[in-house]
Motif scaffolding. Structure first.
Motif, PDB file in Angstrom:
ATOM      1  N   ASN A 175      -8.911   1.746   0.637  1.00 11.57           N
ATOM      2  CA  ASN A 175      -9.835   1.223  -0.371  1.00 11.57           C
ATOM      3  C   ASN A 175     -11.265   1.650  -0.059  1.00 11.57           C
ATOM      4  OD1 ASN A 175     -11.693  -0.912  -1.614  1.00 11.57           O
ATOM      5  ND2 ASN A 175      -9.717  -1.407  -2.551  1.00 11.57           N
ATOM      6  N   LYS A 176     -11.892   2.341  -0.995  1.00 12.79           N
ATOM      7  CA  LYS A 176     -13.246   2.884  -0.763  1.00 12.79           C
ATOM      8  C   LYS A 176     -14.287   1.793  -0.606  1.00 12.79           C
ATOM      9  CE  LYS A 176     -14.082   3.628  -5.736  1.00 12.79           C
ATOM     10  NZ  LYS A 176     -15.062   2.532  -5.896  1.00 12.79           N
ATOM     11  N   ASP A 177     -13.980   0.574  -1.081  1.00 11.72           N
ATOM     12  CA  ASP A 177     -14.933  -0.531  -0.976  1.00 11.72           C
ATOM     13  C   ASP A 177     -14.645  -1.444   0.208  1.00 11.72           C
ATOM     14  OD1 ASP A 177     -16.335   0.234  -3.336  1.00 11.72           O
ATOM     15  OD2 ASP A 177     -14.719  -0.649  -4.536  1.00 11.72           O
ATOM     16  N   GLY A 178     -13.676  -1.065   1.033  1.00  9.66           N
ATOM     17  CA  GLY A 178     -13.357  -1.862   2.213  1.00  9.66           C
ATOM     18  C   GLY A 178     -12.645  -3.166   1.922  1.00  9.66           C
ATOM     19  N   ILE A 179     -12.010  -3.251   0.762  1.00 11.01           N
ATOM     20  CA  ILE A 179     -11.281  -4.465   0.387  1.00 11.01           C
ATOM     21  C   ILE A 179      -9.887  -4.457   1.023  1.00 11.01           C
ATOM     22  CG2 ILE A 179     -10.236  -5.716  -1.561  1.00 11.01           C
ATOM     23  CD1 ILE A 179     -12.523  -4.577  -3.294  1.00 11.01           C
ATOM     24  N   VAL A 180      -9.455  -5.631   1.480  1.00 12.48           N
ATOM     25  CA  VAL A 180      -8.096  -5.761   2.013  1.00 12.48           C
ATOM     26  C   VAL A 180      -7.133  -5.759   0.831  1.00 12.48           C
ATOM     27  CG1 VAL A 180      -6.469  -7.210   3.272  1.00 12.48           C
ATOM     28  CG2 VAL A 180      -8.849  -7.041   4.042  1.00 12.48           C
ATOM     29  N   ASP A 181      -6.536  -4.598   0.559  1.00 13.84           N
ATOM     30  CA  ASP A 181      -5.623  -4.506  -0.579  1.00 13.84           C
ATOM     31  C   ASP A 181      -4.187  -4.187  -0.149  1.00 13.84           C
ATOM     32  OD1 ASP A 181      -6.106  -1.928   0.220  1.00 13.84           O
ATOM     33  OD2 ASP A 181      -6.694  -1.174  -1.749  1.00 13.84           O
ATOM     34  N   ASN A 182      -3.963  -4.106   1.170  1.00 12.66           N
ATOM     35  CA  ASN A 182      -2.625  -3.930   1.723  1.00 12.66           C
ATOM     36  C   ASN A 182      -2.534  -4.763   2.997  1.00 12.66           C
ATOM     37  OD1 ASN A 182      -1.388  -1.403   0.154  1.00 12.66           O
ATOM     38  ND2 ASN A 182      -3.533  -0.917   0.606  1.00 12.66           N
ATOM     39  N   VAL A 183      -1.372  -5.376   3.234  1.00 15.50           N
ATOM     40  CA  VAL A 183      -1.208  -6.179   4.442  1.00 15.50           C
ATOM     41  C   VAL A 183       0.178  -5.950   5.047  1.00 15.50           C
ATOM     42  CG1 VAL A 183      -2.821  -7.976   3.695  1.00 15.50           C
ATOM     43  CG2 VAL A 183      -0.359  -8.225   3.206  1.00 15.50           C
ATOM     44  N   ILE A 184       0.290  -6.290   6.315  1.00 18.90           N
ATOM     45  CA  ILE A 184       1.564  -6.254   7.022  1.00 18.90           C
ATOM     46  C   ILE A 184       1.835  -7.639   7.589  1.00 18.90           C
ATOM     47  CG2 ILE A 184       2.851  -5.267   8.957  1.00 18.90           C
ATOM     48  CD1 ILE A 184       1.066  -2.770   8.690  1.00 18.90           C
ATOM     49  N   ILE A 185       3.065  -8.121   7.401  1.00 19.18           N
ATOM     50  CA  ILE A 185       3.499  -9.366   8.026  1.00 19.18           C
ATOM     51  C   ILE A 185       4.809  -9.094   8.756  1.00 19.18           C
ATOM     52  CG2 ILE A 185       2.339 -10.836   6.333  1.00 19.18           C
ATOM     53  CD1 ILE A 185       5.055 -11.310   4.996  1.00 19.18           C
ATOM     54  N   ARG A 186       5.220 -10.033   9.599  1.00 17.37           N
ATOM     55  CA  ARG A 186       6.505  -9.906  10.307  1.00 17.37           C
ATOM     56  C   ARG A 186       7.207 -11.255  10.306  1.00 17.37           C
ATOM     57  NH1 ARG A 186       5.854  -6.855  15.962  1.00 17.37           N
ATOM     58  NH2 ARG A 186       7.955  -6.105  15.454  1.00 17.37           N
ATOM     59  N   ASP A 187       8.538 -11.215  10.218  1.00 18.26           N
ATOM     60  CA  ASP A 187       9.283 -12.462  10.285  1.00 18.26           C
ATOM     61  C   ASP A 187       9.412 -12.897  11.746  1.00 18.26           C
ATOM     62  OD1 ASP A 187      11.450 -11.144  11.495  1.00 18.26           O
ATOM     63  OD2 ASP A 187      12.877 -11.600   9.905  1.00 18.26           O
ATOM     64  N   PRO A 188       9.914 -14.105  12.037  1.00 15.88           N
ATOM     65  CA  PRO A 188       9.981 -14.589  13.426  1.00 15.88           C
ATOM     66  C   PRO A 188      10.806 -13.704  14.354  1.00 15.88           C
ATOM     67  CG  PRO A 188      10.193 -16.435  11.921  1.00 15.88           C
ATOM     68  CD  PRO A 188      10.251 -15.192  11.080  1.00 15.88           C
ATOM     69  N   GLY A 189      11.708 -12.882  13.807  1.00 19.82           N
ATOM     70  CA  GLY A 189      12.504 -11.985  14.632  1.00 19.82           C
ATOM     71  C   GLY A 189      11.877 -10.622  14.827  1.00 19.82           C
ATOM     72  N   GLY A 190      10.721 -10.390  14.195  1.00 24.86           N
ATOM     73  CA  GLY A 190      10.002  -9.130  14.370  1.00 24.86           C
ATOM     74  C   GLY A 190      10.183  -8.118  13.252  1.00 24.86           C
ATOM     75  N   LEU A 191      11.033  -8.409  12.263  1.00 26.52           N
ATOM     76  CA  LEU A 191      11.206  -7.499  11.143  1.00 26.52           C
ATOM     77  C   LEU A 191       9.903  -7.377  10.358  1.00 26.52           C
ATOM     78  CD1 LEU A 191      13.291  -5.814   9.478  1.00 26.52           C
ATOM     79  CD2 LEU A 191      13.675  -7.879   8.115  1.00 26.52           C
ATOM     80  N   GLY A 192       9.484  -6.130  10.104  1.00 25.64           N
ATOM     81  CA  GLY A 192       8.199  -5.897   9.467  1.00 25.64           C
ATOM     82  C   GLY A 192       8.275  -5.892   7.951  1.00 25.64           C
ATOM     83  N   TYR A 193       7.135  -6.225   7.316  1.00 22.70           N
ATOM     84  CA  TYR A 193       6.999  -6.193   5.869  1.00 22.70           C
ATOM     85  C   TYR A 193       5.671  -5.535   5.511  1.00 22.70           C
ATOM     86  CZ  TYR A 193      11.035  -9.183   5.216  1.00 22.70           C
ATOM     87  OH  TYR A 193      12.318  -9.662   5.202  1.00 22.70           O
ATOM     88  N   PHE A 194       5.741  -4.437   4.767  1.00 21.45           N
ATOM     89  CA  PHE A 194       4.562  -3.770   4.246  1.00 21.45           C
ATOM     90  C   PHE A 194       4.351  -4.249   2.812  1.00 21.45           C
ATOM     91  CE2 PHE A 194       5.960  -0.005   7.054  1.00 21.45           C
ATOM     92  CZ  PHE A 194       5.301  -0.537   8.157  1.00 21.45           C
ATOM     93  N   ILE A 195       3.253  -4.940   2.581  1.00 19.83           N
ATOM     94  CA  ILE A 195       2.920  -5.440   1.240  1.00 19.83           C
ATOM     95  C   ILE A 195       1.777  -4.576   0.722  1.00 19.83           C
ATOM     96  CG2 ILE A 195       2.517  -7.508  -0.128  1.00 19.83           C
ATOM     97  CD1 ILE A 195       4.870  -7.678   1.896  1.00 19.83           C
ATOM     98  N   PHE A 196       2.122  -3.521  -0.003  1.00 20.57           N
ATOM     99  CA  PHE A 196       1.183  -2.463  -0.377  1.00 20.57           C
ATOM    100  C   PHE A 196       0.967  -2.406  -1.890  1.00 20.57           C
ATOM    101  CE2 PHE A 196       1.951   0.466   3.558  1.00 20.57           C
ATOM    102  CZ  PHE A 196       1.427  -0.514   4.370  1.00 20.57           C
ATOM    103  N   SER A 197      -0.168  -1.826  -2.257  1.00 22.30           N
ATOM    104  CA  SER A 197      -0.475  -1.674  -3.678  1.00 22.30           C
ATOM    105  C   SER A 197       0.292  -0.507  -4.284  1.00 22.30           C
ATOM    106  CB  SER A 197      -1.976  -1.501  -3.893  1.00 22.30           C
ATOM    107  OG  SER A 197      -2.466  -0.422  -3.131  1.00 22.30           O
ATOM    108  N   ASP A 198       0.460   0.575  -3.499  1.00 25.00           N
ATOM    109  CA  ASP A 198       1.273   1.715  -3.981  1.00 25.00           C
ATOM    110  C   ASP A 198       1.642   2.610  -2.804  1.00 25.00           C
ATOM    111  OD1 ASP A 198      -1.026   3.339  -3.415  1.00 25.00           O
ATOM    112  OD2 ASP A 198      -1.758   3.046  -5.445  1.00 25.00           O
TER     113      ASP A 198
END
Length: 230
Positions: free
Chosen positions: A207-230
């Motif tokens: 993001n050119k304006d430095g906005i948080v527009d994508n995040v990563i989370i993980r479940d308690p077992g460590g499985l990753g989740y990419f929550i992305f705009s595109d």
């Protein structure tokens, strides 16, 4: 029957179920095992002390496939089939059974994470990673082995994105489920905040304006989740 699914370790099943319930995943049991699902993607919550994040596939006989895989990597026998790791280190369980996991009728339900796009894996060489997936019945749908990204799919409709080295300017956990939400992603991110689910990484690199527009989370077992705009 679904014959391709994700495995997530759940040493504390209550914590894992709380994580997925807050995110509005569908929850069900089958043959004494606990599952959550987001549309057609099913996650087995495995409370075994030996559980590792990975993928599980079902087929009556894996012997010919295993012979081919053993030309590339170590494959060991386990109680109900075989176990190996791909070139990312992710565990792959090959279960010898004609049956997979029964799909509940309501599996069209979408979670609070938005639009799921499949699983993502990162490795040094896409071409090297893809050698194993070809043997396991996956075919290219988009991208290329020589580029930074390639998408593959099996006949069960399970999609994997193979990411090459240095293609992703953010943390990466093998394996991770990926969601693409376009302009709705900011709303999805805000919803995750209200649920008090911690972010593993808040990403501004795209993001050119430095906005948080994508995040990563993980479940308690460590499985990753990419929550992305595109």
């Amino acid at each position: 029957m679904k014959k391709s699914l994700i495995v997530s370790p759940a040493p504390d099943l209550k914590k894992s179920l709380d994580f997925y319930r807050r995110l509005n995943f569908f929850e069900f049991e089958s043959e004494g095992r606990q599952y959550v699902a987001d549309k057609e993607y099913i996650i087995e919550l495995d409370s075994s002390k030996h559980a590792r994040a990975g993928l599980k596939f079902f087929k009556k006989d894996w012997l010919d496939t295993v012979r081919q895989l053993r030309t590339l990597t170590e494959v060991i026998r386990i109680d109900n089939g075989y176990l190996l790791a791909d070139f990312t280190g992710m565990w792959i369980y090959l279960v010898e059974s004609m049956e997979g996991v029964g799909i509940p009728v309501v599996l069209e339900k979408q979670s609070g994470l938005g639009s799921i796009a499949g699983l993502s894996l990162e490795g040094i060489s896409i071409a090297q990673m893809n050698k194993i997936w070809k043997i396991l019945g996956f075919e290219k749908t988009m991208g290329d082995e020589t580029a930074g990204w390639m998408s593959i799919k099996n006949d069960d409709g399970f999609t994997i994105s193979l990411m090459g080295a240095n293609a992703c300017p953010h943390l990466f956990f093998n394996p991770s489920l990926t969601y693409f939400n376009g302009t709705d992603n900011l709303d999805v991110i805000q919803n995750i905040r209200t649920l008090n689910i911690p972010f593993t990484e808040e990403i501004t690199a795209f993001n050119k304006d430095g906005i948080v527009d994508n995040v990563i989370i993980r479940d308690p077992g460590g499985l990753g989740y990419f929550i992305f705009s595109d």
